[in-house]
Design a protein around this motif. Structure first.
Motif, PDB file in Angstrom:
ATOM      1  N   PHE A  26       0.798  -1.225   0.000  1.00 27.41           N
ATOM      2  CA  PHE A  26       0.000   0.000   0.000  1.00 27.41           C
ATOM      3  C   PHE A  26       0.836   1.284   0.000  1.00 27.41           C
ATOM      4  O   PHE A  26       0.631   2.156  -0.844  1.00 27.41           O
ATOM      5  CB  PHE A  26      -0.943   0.011   1.215  1.00 27.41           C
ATOM      6  CG  PHE A  26      -1.972  -1.084   1.189  1.00 27.41           C
ATOM      7  CD1 PHE A  26      -3.113  -0.976   0.405  1.00 27.41           C
ATOM      8  CD2 PHE A  26      -1.800  -2.241   1.931  1.00 27.41           C
ATOM      9  CE1 PHE A  26      -4.060  -1.982   0.373  1.00 27.41           C
ATOM     10  CE2 PHE A  26      -2.731  -3.269   1.910  1.00 27.41           C
ATOM     11  CZ  PHE A  26      -3.864  -3.136   1.119  1.00 27.41           C
ATOM     12  N   LEU A  27       1.760   1.428   0.936  1.00 24.05           N
ATOM     13  CA  LEU A  27       2.391   2.726   1.156  1.00 24.05           C
ATOM     14  C   LEU A  27       3.514   3.044   0.168  1.00 24.05           C
ATOM     15  O   LEU A  27       3.539   4.139  -0.403  1.00 24.05           O
ATOM     16  CB  LEU A  27       2.919   2.809   2.596  1.00 24.05           C
ATOM     17  CG  LEU A  27       1.869   2.645   3.705  1.00 24.05           C
ATOM     18  CD1 LEU A  27       2.512   2.768   5.077  1.00 24.05           C
ATOM     19  CD2 LEU A  27       0.750   3.675   3.551  1.00 24.05           C
ATOM     20  N   ALA A  30       2.544   3.965  -3.419  1.00 19.77           N
ATOM     21  CA  ALA A  30       1.789   5.213  -3.521  1.00 19.77           C
ATOM     22  C   ALA A  30       2.590   6.423  -3.055  1.00 19.77           C
ATOM     23  O   ALA A  30       2.064   7.546  -3.041  1.00 19.77           O
ATOM     24  CB  ALA A  30       0.507   5.104  -2.689  1.00 19.77           C
ATOM     25  N   SER A 104       0.640  -2.758  -6.003  1.00 21.01           N
ATOM     26  CA  SER A 104      -0.431  -1.836  -5.614  1.00 21.01           C
ATOM     27  C   SER A 104      -1.779  -2.488  -5.894  1.00 21.01           C
ATOM     28  O   SER A 104      -2.052  -2.880  -7.034  1.00 21.01           O
ATOM     29  CB  SER A 104      -0.315  -0.508  -6.379  1.00 21.01           C
ATOM     30  OG  SER A 104       0.882   0.159  -6.040  1.00 21.01           O
ATOM     31  N   SER A 106      -4.506  -0.828  -5.479  1.00 19.44           N
ATOM     32  CA  SER A 106      -5.379   0.246  -5.946  1.00 19.44           C
ATOM     33  C   SER A 106      -4.531   1.403  -6.451  1.00 19.44           C
ATOM     34  O   SER A 106      -3.417   1.634  -5.963  1.00 19.44           O
ATOM     35  CB  SER A 106      -6.293   0.717  -4.804  1.00 19.44           C
ATOM     36  OG  SER A 106      -7.029   1.865  -5.193  1.00 19.44           O
ATOM     37  N   GLU A 107      -5.055   2.127  -7.429  1.00 18.13           N
ATOM     38  CA  GLU A 107      -4.390   3.320  -7.926  1.00 18.13           C
ATOM     39  C   GLU A 107      -4.811   4.558  -7.135  1.00 18.13           C
ATOM     40  O   GLU A 107      -4.258   5.641  -7.338  1.00 18.13           O
ATOM     41  CB  GLU A 107      -4.715   3.523  -9.416  1.00 18.13           C
ATOM     42  CG  GLU A 107      -4.215   2.404 -10.320  1.00 18.13           C
ATOM     43  CD  GLU A 107      -2.711   2.263 -10.286  1.00 18.13           C
ATOM     44  OE1 GLU A 107      -2.020   3.302 -10.201  1.00 18.13           O
ATOM     45  OE2 GLU A 107      -2.227   1.112 -10.328  1.00 18.13           O
ATOM     46  N   ASP A 108      -5.789   4.401  -6.255  1.00 16.77           N
ATOM     47  CA  ASP A 108      -6.291   5.508  -5.446  1.00 16.77           C
ATOM     48  C   ASP A 108      -5.353   5.719  -4.258  1.00 16.77           C
ATOM     49  O   ASP A 108      -5.226   4.857  -3.381  1.00 16.77           O
ATOM     50  CB  ASP A 108      -7.711   5.196  -4.952  1.00 16.77           C
ATOM     51  CG  ASP A 108      -8.381   6.402  -4.312  1.00 16.77           C
ATOM     52  OD1 ASP A 108      -7.688   7.181  -3.631  1.00 16.77           O
ATOM     53  OD2 ASP A 108      -9.601   6.571  -4.491  1.00 16.77           O
ATOM     54  N   ILE A 109      -4.686   6.868  -4.210  1.00 21.57           N
ATOM     55  CA  ILE A 109      -3.700   7.123  -3.164  1.00 21.57           C
ATOM     56  C   ILE A 109      -4.354   7.191  -1.780  1.00 21.57           C
ATOM     57  O   ILE A 109      -3.751   6.803  -0.770  1.00 21.57           O
ATOM     58  CB  ILE A 109      -2.908   8.420  -3.479  1.00 21.57           C
ATOM     59  CG1 ILE A 109      -1.732   8.565  -2.493  1.00 21.57           C
ATOM     60  CG2 ILE A 109      -3.796   9.628  -3.442  1.00 21.57           C
ATOM     61  CD1 ILE A 109      -0.793   9.705  -2.862  1.00 21.57           C
ATOM     62  N   ASN A 112      -4.855   3.668  -0.509  1.00 26.87           N
ATOM     63  CA  ASN A 112      -3.566   3.148  -0.085  1.00 26.87           C
ATOM     64  C   ASN A 112      -3.162   3.710   1.272  1.00 26.87           C
ATOM     65  O   ASN A 112      -2.637   2.981   2.129  1.00 26.87           O
ATOM     66  CB  ASN A 112      -2.493   3.471  -1.122  1.00 26.87           C
ATOM     67  CG  ASN A 112      -2.584   2.575  -2.351  1.00 26.87           C
ATOM     68  OD1 ASN A 112      -2.648   1.363  -2.230  1.00 26.87           O
ATOM     69  ND2 ASN A 112      -2.603   3.177  -3.521  1.00 26.87           N
ATOM     70  N   GLY A 116      -3.100   1.133   4.266  1.00 24.92           N
ATOM     71  CA  GLY A 116      -1.732   1.011   4.765  1.00 24.92           C
ATOM     72  C   GLY A 116      -1.635   1.442   6.217  1.00 24.92           C
ATOM     73  O   GLY A 116      -0.954   0.811   7.030  1.00 24.92           O
ATOM     74  N   TYR A 178      -1.521  12.967   2.416  1.00 27.69           N
ATOM     75  CA  TYR A 178      -1.892  11.557   2.517  1.00 27.69           C
ATOM     76  C   TYR A 178      -1.024  10.823   3.542  1.00 27.69           C
ATOM     77  O   TYR A 178      -1.485   9.876   4.188  1.00 27.69           O
ATOM     78  CB  TYR A 178      -1.805  10.884   1.148  1.00 27.69           C
ATOM     79  CG  TYR A 178      -2.928  11.299   0.226  1.00 27.69           C
ATOM     80  CD1 TYR A 178      -4.255  11.025   0.555  1.00 27.69           C
ATOM     81  CD2 TYR A 178      -2.680  11.973  -0.963  1.00 27.69           C
ATOM     82  CE1 TYR A 178      -5.292  11.405  -0.283  1.00 27.69           C
ATOM     83  CE2 TYR A 178      -3.706  12.359  -1.813  1.00 27.69           C
ATOM     84  CZ  TYR A 178      -5.022  12.071  -1.457  1.00 27.69           C
ATOM     85  OH  TYR A 178      -6.051  12.449  -2.277  1.00 27.69           O
TER      86      TYR A 178
END
Length: 282
Positions: A26-27, A30, A104, A106-109, A112, A116, A178
């Motif tokens: 996750f982290l 992103a 990843s 997901s592409e959504d930060i 993530n 995360g 984020y």
């Protein structure tokens, strides 16, 4: 005792594995950063990879390198058992970071950052609950707190503040926001699983006050107030031990109570302030 310590090791390993999942799944992908030395390891990996073209030192290796001098410091200044389990957590996290691929989901930060933060918070919470830490910043903050007589939280806030600022500088400004979101989520999860409060007050109602007091003093140097108590229903005479400890000593206290008097009733509450003597150099 062996089974108790074996369970402790297993749960510290699980916590480290969850931290590795949070980072690699996750982290890192992103460009959202974790707290403490884990976040600093991510920053160093970003700087060396993107700005210096050095790719062979990964986040996991940086995490291990940063924690080696800290482990030595913790061994002499904090406590051997705490440092051993904390370094075990760091070592397992490093191994998992090297083995697991960086992917990843997901592409959504934002997703993530949230997921995360949740996974990382669960990992840290489990580790803290069983008498260790994820190393680095916690140990440094404890040592500085004892030297300067300032709260541990203020040093952790400074470290995380630097990470947030650099996250925005090295990437985009939104990455700093984020990162702040991920840190907030992980902190809330840690609060739910363990405690982020620096000091807590334990009130222990027991029939074995003398044995419990002796066992506590053999492990930690803390003042204890013993008050007479009486059960309202049973009418039995008991004693209540009242002591203030740091959150890092909570695991040891739970273990001692379990060994000496499993039937003791214990209430642990947040301590917002202390006036008077509180031993720091133990």
């Amino acid at each position: 005792m062996f089974l108790f310590e074996a369970k402790r090791i297993v749960l510290v390993v699980i916590g480290a594995l969850l931290n590795a999942f949070a980072l690699n799944f996750f982290l890192i992908g992103a460009n959202v950063y974790a707290s403490g030395f884990t976040g600093m390891a991510q920053l160093l990996s970003t700087i060396f990879s993107d700005y210096l073209g050095i790719d062979f030192i990964s986040t996991g290796i940086w995490l291990l390198l940063l924690n080696i001098p800290v482990a030595i410091l913790g061994w002499f200044k904090v406590g051997k058992h705490f440092t051993i389990y904390s370094f075990l957590s760091v070592a397992i996290t490093t191994i998992c970071l090297e083995i697991l691929p960086i992917i990843s989901f997901s592409e959504d930060i934002m997703l993530n950052a949230v997921f995360g933060g949740v996974l990382g918070g669960v990992g840290i919470g489990i580790t803290l609950k069983w008498g260790a830490s994820t190393g680095g910043s916690d140990i440094v903050a404890m040592v500085l707190s004892r030297m300067k007589d300032r709260p541990i939280g203020s040093y952790l806030m400074i470290i995380n503040g630097i990470i947030i600022v650099l996250a925005g500088y090295l990437n985009k400004p939104e990455n700093a926001l984020y990162t702040l979101l991920a840190l907030y989520v992980s902190t809330r999860v840690i609060d739910a699983l363990h405690t982020r409060h620096e000091k807590v007050t334990a009130m222990i109602v027991t029939k074995k006050a003398d044995e419990l007091q002796q066992a506590i003093h053999e492990t930690m140097i803390r003042g204890i107030t013993i008050l007479p108590a009486r059960g309202a229903y049973t009418k039995e005479d008991k004693a209540m031990l009242v002591l203030v400890i740091t959150r890092y000593e909570l695991y040891d206290l739970e273990r001692i109570i379990h060994e000496v008097d499993p039937n003791a009733f214990t209430n642990v509450v947040q301590t917002t302030g202390i006036f008077g003597f509180f031993r720091k150099n133990d």
